[in-house]
Enzyme design. Structure first.
Site, PDB file in Angstrom:
ATOM      1  N   HIS A 217      29.683  34.030  62.066  1.00 23.31           N
ATOM      2  CA  HIS A 217      29.174  35.167  62.863  1.00 23.31           C
ATOM      3  C   HIS A 217      28.399  34.640  64.067  1.00 23.31           C
ATOM      4  O   HIS A 217      28.647  35.003  65.206  1.00 23.31           O
ATOM      5  CB  HIS A 217      28.288  36.057  61.988  1.00 23.31           C
TER       6      HIS A 217
ATOM      7  N   ARG B  89      37.817  36.452  62.526  1.00 26.36           N
ATOM      8  CA  ARG B  89      36.806  35.572  63.108  1.00 26.36           C
ATOM      9  C   ARG B  89      36.976  34.198  62.472  1.00 26.36           C
ATOM     10  O   ARG B  89      36.610  34.007  61.316  1.00 26.36           O
ATOM     11  CB  ARG B  89      35.426  36.154  62.814  1.00 26.36           C
TER      12      ARG B  89
ATOM     13  N   TYR C 299      30.525  33.700  51.759  1.00 28.94           N
ATOM     14  CA  TYR C 299      31.131  35.016  51.508  1.00 28.94           C
ATOM     15  C   TYR C 299      32.637  35.071  51.708  1.00 28.94           C
ATOM     16  O   TYR C 299      33.232  36.118  51.544  1.00 28.94           O
ATOM     17  CB  TYR C 299      30.448  36.090  52.361  1.00 28.94           C
TER      18      TYR C 299
END
Lengths: 356, 327
Positions: free
Chosen positions: A262, A258, A271
């Site tokens: 998100h 990705r 993260y």
């Protein structure tokens, strides 16, 4: 053929590498150049539309939006390997497949813009389910659709999508098991983009691959390079043949990354490292397909620039139609709960309209 | 005509409709060869084949979730949750999808699904086999909740549910499954969903109950008559959308209102019905409405079951107090 790519032996199907070089594999269905070009155009359109939606969100014109960037090859390659009337059951990051199937971009934008009318997709025309927010729940719908088509003997298949995190949900496992026991023509695609919001794939499960979970249900399972549209296409084509021959479901783990957050509400710098993202950028499915087409002189840089402009203009137009369309009426927010609005709800509606 | 138990009436409704509509399928745990743990589907697999009546794998979310795909592709799934207390793994599929698809897609994908589940206590069962959670289902927009109390109603309501274009939670009072027999006509007939039934006319007070609790409520009405209390007893039959008109009209006549149900009290069906009565018939009331319900306790194991269930005597006593109350 699937047994030659046993993920438990560390094997993964890869046909086009990140330099855009194709190594055909015997017996694996291969896309021809005109298909690759067709696929590229949809991927590029998806990329441009996706980036425009992010830009709109930053301008405050679009609510929370889940970007697709980096994962365009998976739904697209899959649908190119299927029939137009096979069921397409999405999670929420399958814009490329949506556009390939001919569903208007405005419907994708409009659903995320916040009006249910854009999720009104006549099934006899599109055979497509709207975005499914509860993770992995849609895979059971896929199994049920496949059962129904087997029952009706139509030969139609159902393909369902889920993310890497979704493989931890009970519904993922139940869906695989139901379809397997029924020998139903379902195809399950895991878009392993390495993160379930912030939780990395390694913390989701200790198995080396997600694909191997299919073996627990007796389902042929394979890992493919999800950034390679040819690998996805080849694997789904073979899965479809199994399904149409009554041999049951297939599980495909498409490994991707990705490139964006998100959703627009997410901050991936919390993260994951910039270095990691940089590592994946050259593996971008759009770039490698572009390299191939440029090398074959099926495209030129000028043509790509012109297409980007064309697609951006298209995206703007589609969003404008959404932004200028009427909000739902209060009646519309009541009238679709049941075929006929119950008396109790009619009274609530009346009271709500009269309330000052 | 023949006399059938409620279970036999459910079975009869199934067979009657499955003969008429080749797209009806039914599945659930042990539903196929065995005919279900209560035998509600006895003989169905034999008559209609394994594709239309089959054992599902033991996974309730999967039973509900796959029914969604089937419904979208044109089948008419009638699914069984073996006990209502086992339905919770399916809660997400039912609440997040079955109840919402019509609205989410503005009518493009609809969910004509019937979810049957035996409910209720008083049968000295194991844990998780005695609950009455109709209020939870009734709270969910997009669902209809139906509870028959007699064999005749069970058949007519189940046929209506199967023909209904929307999802229905069909809760069967397992305490009544084999306890009474009633004349049930052959062939198809329907009972409208959303309509209550006036069981006995009366002018002292209005009593609403439903499901297995109707047994004690009906017995209480006979006792009360001897005491000079004439009860208008209403079998609610549909929890949502409930029949407000029948209730309000009755309360306007009697001026006294009472709800009796086995389910927990707080946020229950009684709470909703009494609120509605107070909103719409306040000036007709001659006493505060009464709810006689199960407590907010977890349903006890068999040795403590009696502390949960509501007896005929309790109904009589409470109804008498309500009838003779004066301000």
């Amino acid at each position: 053929m699937f047994e030659k790519f046993d993920p438990r032996e560390g094997k993964k199907l890869e046909i086009m590498n990140e330099n855009g070089e194709i190594t055909p594999i015997n017996e694996i269905p291969l896309m021809n150049d005109s298909q690759i070009l067709e696929g590229y155009l949809v991927m590029l359109k998806t990329r441009v539309a996706d980036e425009w939606a992010i830009s709109l969100q930053r301008q405050g014109r679009m609510p929370t939006f889940p970007p697709t960037k980096g994962q365009e090859a998976i739904p697209l390659g899959a649908l190119m390997a299927l029939n137009q009337d096979d069921w397409f059951v999405i999670a929420y990051r399958e814009l490329s497949g949506w556009l390939y199937r001919g569903i208007p971009l405005r419907n994708w934008y409009g659903y995320y813009y916040g009006n249910e009318k854009y999720a009104h997709l006549p099934t006899n025309k599109y055979h497509t389910f709207p975005p499914s927010v509860p993770i992995a729940s849609q895979l059971l719908h896929t199994s049920g659709l496949a059962y129904a088509e087997k029952f009706k003997k139509t030969g139609r298949l159902a393909i369902g999508f889920v993310g890497d995190g979704g493989t931890s949900e009970g519904d993922f496992h139940e869906a695989l098991n139901f379809a397997a026991v029924w020998k139903a023509g379902a195809i399950f695609i895991i878009q392993n983009n390495h993160y379930a919001i912030s939780c990395p794939r390694e913390k989701q499960t200790i198995t080396p691959t997600l694909a191997e979970k299919g073996f627990a249900y007796g389902i042929p399972s394979i890992q493919v390079d999800g950034n390679d549209i040819l690998s996805v296409y080849g694997a789904v084509k073979m899965a479809a043949e199994r399904g149409r021959n009554g041999l049951g479901p297939t599980l495909i783990e498409a490994v991707t990354y990705r490139l964006g957050p998100h959703t627009t509400a997410d901050d991936p710098t919390l993260y994951r490292s910039e270095e990691e993202v940089e590592l994946w950028k050259p593996k971008d499915p759009l770039i490698r397909t572009e390299k191939y087409l440029l090398s074959k002189e099926l495209l030129t840089s000028e043509k790509i620039e012109a297409l980007k402009e064309e697609f951006l203009a298209f995206a703007k137009e589609e969003f404008q139609s959404v932004e200028t369309s009427e909000d739902p009426t209060i009646e519309e927010t009541y009238n679709y709960h049941y075929k006929e609005l119950p008396e109790i709800m009619k009274e609530q509606l009346k009271e709500r309209k009269e309330r000052k | 005509m023949r006399a059938l138990t409620l279970l036999e009436a459910v079975n009869d409704a199934y067979k009657t409709e499955m003969r008429l509509d080749p797209f009806i399928v039914t599945f659930g745990e042990d539903v196929g060869v065995e005919g279900g743990v209560f035998r509600a589907t006895t003989g169905i697999q034999k008559e209609f084949g394994v594709e239309r009546c089959f054992d599902s794998i033991l996974a309730e979310s999967g039973i509900a979730g796959t029914a969604i795909g089937m419904a979208a592709a044109g089948l008419k799934p009638v699914i069984e949750m073996q006990f209502s207390g086992f339905a919770w793994p399916a809660f997400n599929q039912i609440v997040s999808h079955i109840a919402r698809f019509r609205n989410r897609t503005r009518g493009a994908i609809t969910m004509p699904i019937v979810i049957r589940m035996p409910y209720g206590g008083g049968i000295r069962a194991l844990e998780h086999h005695s609950e009455s959670y109709e209020a939870i289902w009734g709270h969910i927009p997009g669902l209809k909740v139906v509870i028959p109390s007699t064999p005749y109603d069970a058949k007519g309501l189940l046929i209506s549910a199967i023909r209904d274009p929307d999802p229905i939670i069909f809760m069967e009072p397992k305490r009544v499954y084999r306890s009474i027999k009633q004349e049930v006509p052959e062939g198809a007939y329907t009972i409208p969903i959303g309509k209550a039934k006036v069981i006995s006319e009366g002018d002292s007070l209005t009593m609403v109950s439903y499901g297995a609790q109707m047994k004690e409520a009906t017995a209480a009405v006979g006792e009360l008559k001897k005491l000079g209390v004439s009860v208008e007893l209403i079998d609610l039959r549909t929890i949502y959308p409930y029949d407000k008109e029948t209730i309000i009209n009755s309360v306007k006549k009697t001026g006294r209102f009472m709800v009796v149900h086995e389910a927990h009290q707080t946020f229950g069906v009684g709470a909703e019905l009494i609120t509605k009565v107070v909103e719409e018939a306040f000036l007709y009331l001659e006493a505060a409405p009464v709810r006689l319900t199960g407590p907010d306790t977890i349903f006890p194991l068999p040795r403590g079951e009696r502390y949960f269930m509501i007896s005929t005597d309790e109904i009589v006593k409470n109804a008498k107090n309500l009838a003779f109350y004066s301000i």
